[in-house]
Design a protein around this motif. Sequence first.
Motif, PDB file in Angstrom:
ATOM      1  N   LYS A 167       0.820  -1.212   0.000  1.00 28.96           N
ATOM      2  CA  LYS A 167       0.000   0.000   0.000  1.00 28.96           C
ATOM      3  C   LYS A 167       0.852   1.260   0.000  1.00 28.96           C
ATOM      4  CE  LYS A 167      -4.257  -1.868   1.913  1.00 28.96           C
ATOM      5  NZ  LYS A 167      -5.304  -1.780   2.962  1.00 28.96           N
ATOM      6  N   CYS A 168       2.090   1.130   0.454  1.00 31.65           N
ATOM      7  CA  CYS A 168       3.045   2.240   0.365  1.00 31.65           C
ATOM      8  C   CYS A 168       4.292   1.718  -0.336  1.00 31.65           C
ATOM      9  CB  CYS A 168       3.386   2.778   1.754  1.00 31.65           C
ATOM     10  SG  CYS A 168       4.576   4.152   1.733  1.00 31.65           S
ATOM     11  N   PRO A 169       4.289   1.711  -1.651  1.00 32.65           N
ATOM     12  CA  PRO A 169       5.425   1.125  -2.386  1.00 32.65           C
ATOM     13  C   PRO A 169       6.627   2.071  -2.355  1.00 32.65           C
ATOM     14  CG  PRO A 169       3.823   2.054  -3.897  1.00 32.65           C
ATOM     15  CD  PRO A 169       3.241   2.223  -2.538  1.00 32.65           C
ATOM     16  N   PHE A 170       7.835   1.542  -2.544  1.00 29.96           N
ATOM     17  CA  PHE A 170       8.202   0.139  -2.691  1.00 29.96           C
ATOM     18  C   PHE A 170       8.891  -0.318  -1.416  1.00 29.96           C
ATOM     19  CE2 PHE A 170       8.598   2.030  -6.989  1.00 29.96           C
ATOM     20  CZ  PHE A 170       7.650   1.267  -7.661  1.00 29.96           C
ATOM     21  N   PRO A 171       8.514  -1.464  -0.855  1.00 35.48           N
ATOM     22  CA  PRO A 171       9.241  -1.962   0.316  1.00 35.48           C
ATOM     23  C   PRO A 171      10.681  -2.287  -0.057  1.00 35.48           C
ATOM     24  CG  PRO A 171       7.807  -3.670  -0.562  1.00 35.48           C
ATOM     25  CD  PRO A 171       7.471  -2.403  -1.307  1.00 35.48           C
ATOM     26  N   GLU A 202       7.518  -2.321   9.427  1.00 35.85           N
ATOM     27  CA  GLU A 202       7.823  -1.158  10.248  1.00 35.85           C
ATOM     28  C   GLU A 202       9.300  -1.064  10.605  1.00 35.85           C
ATOM     29  OE1 GLU A 202       6.642  -3.901  11.347  1.00 35.85           O
ATOM     30  OE2 GLU A 202       7.637  -4.364  13.226  1.00 35.85           O
ATOM     31  N   GLY A 203      10.126  -1.999  10.145  1.00 38.42           N
ATOM     32  CA  GLY A 203      11.557  -1.869  10.333  1.00 38.42           C
ATOM     33  C   GLY A 203      12.134  -2.581  11.529  1.00 38.42           C
ATOM     34  N   GLY A 204      11.379  -3.447  12.194  1.00 35.68           N
ATOM     35  CA  GLY A 204      11.977  -4.303  13.214  1.00 35.68           C
ATOM     36  C   GLY A 204      12.698  -5.468  12.547  1.00 35.68           C
ATOM     37  N   TRP A 205      13.200  -6.378  13.366  1.00 34.90           N
ATOM     38  CA  TRP A 205      13.869  -7.568  12.826  1.00 34.90           C
ATOM     39  C   TRP A 205      13.274  -8.795  13.491  1.00 34.90           C
ATOM     40  CZ3 TRP A 205      17.093  -8.780   8.902  1.00 34.90           C
ATOM     41  CH2 TRP A 205      17.621 -10.063   8.885  1.00 34.90           C
ATOM     42  N   MET A 206      12.550  -9.588  12.712  1.00 37.44           N
ATOM     43  CA  MET A 206      11.962 -10.830  13.196  1.00 37.44           C
ATOM     44  C   MET A 206      11.189 -10.596  14.501  1.00 37.44           C
ATOM     45  SD  MET A 206      12.973 -12.709  10.710  1.00 37.44           S
ATOM     46  CE  MET A 206      12.607 -14.402  11.180  1.00 37.44           C
ATOM     47  N   GLY A 207      10.426  -9.493  14.510  1.00 36.64           N
ATOM     48  CA  GLY A 207       9.577  -9.193  15.659  1.00 36.64           C
ATOM     49  C   GLY A 207      10.209  -8.345  16.731  1.00 36.64           C
ATOM     50  N   HIS A 208      11.454  -7.916  16.545  1.00 35.34           N
ATOM     51  CA  HIS A 208      12.136  -7.127  17.574  1.00 35.34           C
ATOM     52  C   HIS A 208      12.776  -5.899  16.930  1.00 35.34           C
ATOM     53  CE1 HIS A 208      11.761 -10.526  20.373  1.00 35.34           C
ATOM     54  NE2 HIS A 208      12.150 -11.292  19.368  1.00 35.34           N
ATOM     55  N   PHE A 209      12.847  -4.811  17.678  1.00 38.57           N
ATOM     56  CA  PHE A 209      13.573  -3.630  17.217  1.00 38.57           C
ATOM     57  C   PHE A 209      15.055  -3.821  17.519  1.00 38.57           C
ATOM     58  CE2 PHE A 209       9.407  -1.377  17.830  1.00 38.57           C
ATOM     59  CZ  PHE A 209       9.233  -1.026  16.503  1.00 38.57           C
ATOM     60  N   VAL A 210      15.893  -3.671  16.492  1.00 37.64           N
ATOM     61  CA  VAL A 210      17.326  -3.819  16.692  1.00 37.64           C
ATOM     62  C   VAL A 210      18.042  -2.472  16.693  1.00 37.64           C
ATOM     63  CG1 VAL A 210      17.438  -6.138  15.760  1.00 37.64           C
ATOM     64  CG2 VAL A 210      17.708  -4.193  14.211  1.00 37.64           C
ATOM     65  N   ASP A 222      14.635  -4.021   5.925  1.00 31.48           N
ATOM     66  CA  ASP A 222      14.002  -5.327   5.727  1.00 31.48           C
ATOM     67  C   ASP A 222      12.506  -5.209   5.468  1.00 31.48           C
ATOM     68  OD1 ASP A 222      13.185  -4.532   8.212  1.00 31.48           O
ATOM     69  OD2 ASP A 222      13.722  -6.383   9.241  1.00 31.48           O
ATOM     70  N   GLY A 223      12.072  -4.080   4.934  1.00 32.81           N
ATOM     71  CA  GLY A 223      10.656  -3.948   4.626  1.00 32.81           C
ATOM     72  C   GLY A 223      10.132  -2.537   4.493  1.00 32.81           C
ATOM     73  N   PRO A 224      10.614  -1.564   5.293  1.00 37.79           N
ATOM     74  CA  PRO A 224      10.115  -0.198   5.135  1.00 37.79           C
ATOM     75  C   PRO A 224      10.383   0.361   3.737  1.00 37.79           C
ATOM     76  CG  PRO A 224      11.229  -0.427   7.227  1.00 37.79           C
ATOM     77  CD  PRO A 224      11.500  -1.694   6.454  1.00 37.79           C
ATOM     78  N   THR A 225       9.650   1.409   3.422  1.00 43.77           N
ATOM     79  CA  THR A 225       9.771   2.101   2.134  1.00 43.77           C
ATOM     80  C   THR A 225      10.682   3.312   2.305  1.00 43.77           C
ATOM     81  OG1 THR A 225       7.612   1.367   1.359  1.00 43.77           O
ATOM     82  CG2 THR A 225       8.463   3.419   0.418  1.00 43.77           C
ATOM     83  N   TRP A 226      11.597   3.479   1.375  1.00 51.17           N
ATOM     84  CA  TRP A 226      12.601   4.549   1.446  1.00 51.17           C
ATOM     85  C   TRP A 226      12.552   5.408   0.178  1.00 51.17           C
ATOM     86  CZ3 TRP A 226      16.377   4.533   5.517  1.00 51.17           C
ATOM     87  CH2 TRP A 226      16.252   3.447   6.384  1.00 51.17           C
ATOM     88  N   PRO A 227      12.446   6.723   0.326  1.00 55.47           N
ATOM     89  CA  PRO A 227      12.565   7.592  -0.848  1.00 55.47           C
ATOM     90  C   PRO A 227      13.836   7.343  -1.647  1.00 55.47           C
ATOM     91  CG  PRO A 227      11.739   8.837   1.016  1.00 55.47           C
ATOM     92  CD  PRO A 227      12.106   7.478   1.545  1.00 55.47           C
ATOM     93  N   TYR A 228      14.929   7.022  -0.976  1.00 52.57           N
ATOM     94  CA  TYR A 228      16.204   6.728  -1.642  1.00 52.57           C
ATOM     95  C   TYR A 228      16.012   5.712  -2.756  1.00 52.57           C
ATOM     96  CZ  TYR A 228      20.915   4.449  -1.767  1.00 52.57           C
ATOM     97  OH  TYR A 228      22.110   3.875  -2.125  1.00 52.57           O
TER      98      TYR A 228
END
Length: 718
Positions: free
Chosen positions: A520-524, A536-544, A553-559
């Motif tokens: 819904k918010c491309p591109f992951p 949302e940018g965690g890692w396997m269920g945890h924030f690193v 590992d999934g969020p969308t970046w303007p870059y």
Amino acid sequence: MPAGSRLDETLRAGKKALRTLPGALLLGSTGARLWADYLDPVPGFSGRFDFIHKVNIPLLFKITNNLAESLEPCQTEWFPSHLLMAYTGNRLSLEERKFITWNDCAVSCQTWTNRSDEELILRLETYGDSFSERIENYLYGLFNIEHYSFNVSGAIAVSDPTVFEELRLKPGETKAIIVAAAFGISGQDDIALLKERASSYAESGYTVDQLVVNQSNEYQIWFEKTPTFASSDPVLNKTWTYRWFLLRHNLADPQYGHLSYPLFYEGRSHKKSKKPFSKGGWEFSKLINLSVPLHIMDARWYHDPVYSEGPLRNMKSAPGEDGMFSCLTVDSILHSFANFSCWAAYKLFLVHRNTEMIVDLLPAMKSNISAWKRVNGNDQDHLMIEHKHTRTGKEYQPSYWYFHQFPKNPKDKATYTHLKRVDRAVYHYLNTLGVAKLCEATGDPEAKVFFWQAEEIKQDILGKMWNEDTKFFYDLHYQTDEKAFVKNIVGIYPGWAEILDDQFNGMIEHLFDEQEFRTKCPFPSVSADSPAYSQEGGWMGHFVKGRNGCVWDGPTWPYTNSIALDALAKESKRRNHQFDRQFAYYLREYSFLHFMQRDLNQPGLVEHYNSATGEPLSDEQEYNHSYYIDLLISHVAGLSIEKDGIVLDPLNVDLDYFCLDRVKVAGMEIRISYRKPSVSSEIPFSEDGYRLYVNDKLIFSNPTLCRTELTWKELTIS
């Protein structure tokens, strides 16, 4: 409307504040060295202020009063050139407009009204004893910055010197006060010059309104050297304007140490402690070589090339120990990220044809390529090994952990594998090709060598990283060349580099799959069907890296959106404009990232977003590590600059009309316009069809959007 208010009126945005500090107000105007990380809602400059780099000065000056401890709630209105703050209470009212000028003056224009039945007493305050020296009607001071080699000196001037002790307003009385503080490098910038700068505002004799109009006009001047773009789509139009502001907001000119030439910062905010004069944490206000080419892709269209050339000159003057272009502060040569600066330098050359600059930079660019091969190369092929997962600027991309089945603890170095990365390989190819073309343009005999090297890199990318079964490019195990079957967004970079033919059809279609990159918010940053995908940018269920940390590992970046859209446009053109409709959709979605809650009245771009919801995941507004202007010029208007002329090849993004004007290329001024025949003649462009004007002379026209090539000779026919 005053001439200078055009940008201000287009981008005015009500209240702009940090998400993580709701009372911390943002300021659009920035100096060559001075800027506000944020402002407290008090009259003057209280908050956190930075000079060249992050220094967290808590207070430049403020005006206190005896009748109201707090001036909240207050109305604020953000403009690119200044900030308006207005407060009305039972006892007093205040209207303040404040800004930072390009020559590093913090200027506050205040109008106070005493609404009480007792005297209103106003006093100027500064930070501790930093401005304890008063000579006549001026204050002089110094901020010690222990973590950099410079200290910050300053001079403060006021329109009414009684504010240094007590400025008293009788009941019902209104008073305007102007305070200006000029800052420079202690020992380098003459204190008399700082006093002169401050007094030119505080003692100018101008009214508050006149000073604000002057600031708005002066701020506008920089934008008079930009191309213009107008179309039937207000989303594209406003994003275009905001992107030029983004460059100006992040423009810096320290003229000190390793940053002797102008440059663009990646951002003005920072992931650092807000403790006064602290250094801890990460800052974006330095030369980050990863973002340099992204800046150049847009800024090369600015009429003056000095701002695009500056970062290249800085990197050339301060190479890393291994010879690579590296990140820089004024005092330090830091590590190097993977980037395509040499290719961007070639694209810059095509627009401005500054041969002298290229001849000066070529040895450094050649050294950069040699250093990459020495540090990241291998004996088996021409691909680049990434030894640290942070160095392509895409840390925690799951492919590094593919060969260890995506462990829960990615910080354990034993659980990730060095990779031959697609992004670094493509950057290496483009950099090598760019140097080859620059050698060719300047008569350098090494052109053939670099063309040969580029071809070898290309063949290794196509031959080793492509998987025919899944129609995608993958990172490789650094020793065995086994593919890490993780669809990172960088897997489409070969399309951006224009090295594909029909046997690679099927690659770009991954962008259209709702189970992969059409979220819904491309591109992951990694395909949504990856076991390690985290929107949302965690890692396997945890924030690193914390709630706002950079995890690819999934969020969308303007870059990567800018590069992915570039790749999609090029693939559409290669395949007979098959994907123009998809490009139009994704371009608008990318555009909406530039506005909070998709509201065109709230411009603001951050570092990364939740790929399923579009929620901003970081708090660094006006973030600057992507490009957009070049996409509209190259693919919507269709203008590409080549060695021997230009190519016009626009994508049909279903606009009723558009006009790209004031584009300066190789000494010519170009205008490209389009209007559908069925559209009302009342729109701004009176002529139907697709048209090219050079120096106001019609050179080419066609009833519909189309592709054509024109040589320099054809463009300069008198």
